[in-house]
Motif scaffolding. Structure first.
Motif, mmCIF file in Angstrom:
data_model
loop_
_atom_site.group_PDB
_atom_site.id
_atom_site.type_symbol
_atom_site.label_atom_id
_atom_site.label_comp_id
_atom_site.label_asym_id
_atom_site.label_seq_id
_atom_site.Cartn_x
_atom_site.Cartn_y
_atom_site.Cartn_z
ATOM 1 N N PRO A 174 99.402 -59.896 -14.878
ATOM 2 C CA PRO A 174 99.387 -59.187 -16.152
ATOM 3 C C PRO A 174 100.677 -58.488 -16.562
ATOM 4 C CG PRO A 174 98.377 -57.839 -14.463
ATOM 5 C CD PRO A 174 98.745 -59.138 -13.799
ATOM 6 N N TRP A 175 101.618 -58.262 -15.635
ATOM 7 C CA TRP A 175 102.767 -57.416 -15.985
ATOM 8 C C TRP A 175 103.873 -57.570 -14.952
ATOM 9 C CZ3 TRP A 175 105.015 -53.951 -19.302
ATOM 10 C CH2 TRP A 175 105.950 -53.066 -18.780
ATOM 11 N N ALA A 176 105.107 -57.646 -15.430
ATOM 12 C CA ALA A 176 106.283 -57.578 -14.555
ATOM 13 C C ALA A 176 107.454 -57.091 -15.387
ATOM 14 C CB ALA A 176 106.597 -58.944 -13.944
ATOM 15 N N ASN A 225 102.408 -62.135 -21.098
ATOM 16 C CA ASN A 225 103.646 -61.491 -21.557
ATOM 17 C C ASN A 225 103.409 -60.143 -22.221
ATOM 18 O OD1 ASN A 225 102.640 -63.380 -23.901
ATOM 19 N ND2 ASN A 225 103.856 -61.770 -24.885
ATOM 20 N N HIS A 226 104.478 -59.337 -22.226
ATOM 21 C CA HIS A 226 104.593 -58.180 -23.103
ATOM 22 C C HIS A 226 105.800 -58.444 -24.015
ATOM 23 C CE1 HIS A 226 101.757 -56.632 -20.179
ATOM 24 N NE2 HIS A 226 101.455 -55.686 -21.051
ATOM 25 N N LEU A 274 101.820 -75.268 -12.234
ATOM 26 C CA LEU A 274 101.466 -74.145 -11.365
ATOM 27 C C LEU A 274 101.335 -72.828 -12.109
ATOM 28 C CD1 LEU A 274 103.810 -74.903 -8.322
ATOM 29 C CD2 LEU A 274 101.424 -75.581 -8.648
ATOM 30 N N VAL A 275 102.002 -72.711 -13.253
ATOM 31 C CA VAL A 275 102.000 -71.452 -14.004
ATOM 32 C C VAL A 275 101.788 -71.767 -15.484
ATOM 33 C CG1 VAL A 275 103.231 -69.325 -14.557
ATOM 34 C CG2 VAL A 275 103.660 -70.462 -12.359
ATOM 35 N N HIS A 276 100.605 -71.455 -15.989
ATOM 36 C CA HIS A 276 100.394 -71.625 -17.428
ATOM 37 C C HIS A 276 100.712 -70.310 -18.144
ATOM 38 C CE1 HIS A 276 96.327 -69.838 -16.665
ATOM 39 N NE2 HIS A 276 96.488 -69.369 -17.896
ATOM 40 N N LEU A 277 100.597 -70.313 -19.466
ATOM 41 C CA LEU A 277 100.966 -69.153 -20.264
ATOM 42 C C LEU A 277 99.741 -68.583 -20.967
ATOM 43 C CD1 LEU A 277 104.224 -70.568 -21.900
ATOM 44 C CD2 LEU A 277 104.022 -69.161 -19.822
ATOM 45 N N GLU A 278 99.562 -67.289 -20.809
ATOM 46 C CA GLU A 278 98.610 -66.533 -21.615
ATOM 47 C C GLU A 278 99.454 -65.730 -22.600
ATOM 48 O OE1 GLU A 278 94.713 -64.183 -20.475
ATOM 49 O OE2 GLU A 278 96.440 -62.858 -20.229
#
Length: 290
Positions: free
Chosen positions: A135-137, A170-171, A195-199
């Motif tokens: 959710p956040w980085a 993303n933010h 391996l990594v989709h996008l929300e």
């Protein structure tokens, strides 16, 4: 009196005590007009009912105060899917049982990549999740973002092996330039799309001066989930359809990408049940097309 009628009356009494009586309808009435399209299949110019969800973070104070009553309110509005952000002191088994009682399915959950990732994956499977999303980085340098991107790929590989889809949420700051001129979002999306989709959080993308339609053109079917969150003229949060974001344009251009979940969210929560109801009704009624 049937068991269903008795449970409905008890829910109504509890919700009325919390000032939420309007959230309760007679059995079956909340979804009566929405029964034609219950799957994830595309419906031309419409959001399928089965693709509508809500991020439970939008009702976090209510969930802390009374988990059962709050989930009952969401079910009565018409929601059948939710995205989680914590289990409010319950185990995954306990939370799943509560969801089942209210005919809700937690298809997605926000969990940060952590040292006990396999346990997080096991909990996600217990909850019935299809997606697990970081959710956040936030990092100061491109090198730190690249190291984080490697962690995302490793976490995504483990999720895929467990039968889950792993994504990144993303933010706004991911669209700002780093001292090297790179954008964190470009570093994140250099990962393996298998391996990594996008929300894509639409509010934060717009706040970060990113055009969601340009993101679709660039990333296409890698975008599997939306956070449908509106933005007031002053930049603050608004209920869906009450702000300035042109969701019709966004949805029309995203329809061919195969987005699977439209997740209502509002970070501030002055009237959380109203937010949930307004968001659900907007997504049920909105029509769009090229």
């Amino acid at each position: 009196m049937s068991d269903l009628q008795r449970r409905t009356l008890l829910r109504a009494a509890a919700l009325t005590a919390m000032g939420l009586g309007a959230a309760v309808a007679a059995p079956g009435t909340a979804s009566a007009s929405a029964s034609a399209d219950t799957g994830d299949g595309r419906v031309n110019g419409r959001v399928p009912r089965g693709a509508i969800s809500i991020q439970l973070y939008s009702l976090r104070d209510m969930l802390t105060a009374d988990l059962e009553v709050t989930l009952a309110a969401l079910a009565q509005i018409g929601y059948r899917k939710v995205e989680m952000a914590g289990t409010y002191g319950r185990t995954a088994v306990q939370f799943r049982a509560i969801l089942d009682r209210h005919d809700l399915h937690a298809t997605s959950t926000h969990v940060g990549v952590n040292a006990n990732w396999q346990a997080s994956l096991d909990d996600a499977l217990t909850l019935g999740n299809r997606f697990i999303v970081h959710p956040w980085a936030n990092y100061a340098t491109a090198d730190e973002w690249r190291r984080f991107a490697d962690e995302l790929e490793s976490a995504g590989a483990a999720a895929r092996a467990a039968g889950l889809r792993f994504g990144y949420h993303n933010h706004a700051h991911e669209f700002a330039r780093l001292p090297t001129g790179e954008r964190p979002y470009d570093i994140i999306t250099a990962t393996d799309p298998k391996l990594v989709h996008l929300e894509v959080d639409l509010y934060w993308a717009v706040t970060g001066s990113a055009d969601p339609v340009a993101l679709f053109e660039q990333h296409g079917r890698r975008i599997k989930q939306f956070h449908v969150k509106d933005r007031a003229a002053d930049g603050s949060f608004a209920d869906v359809g009450k702000g300035t974001i042109d969701f019709r344009r966004i949805f029309a251009n995203a329809d061919e990408t195969g987005v699977l979940e439209y997740i209502v969210e509002r970070d501030s929560q002055p009237h959380p049940v109203d937010t949930a109801r307004i968001g659900y009704e907007y997504l049920r009624k909105v029509r769009f097309g090229r």
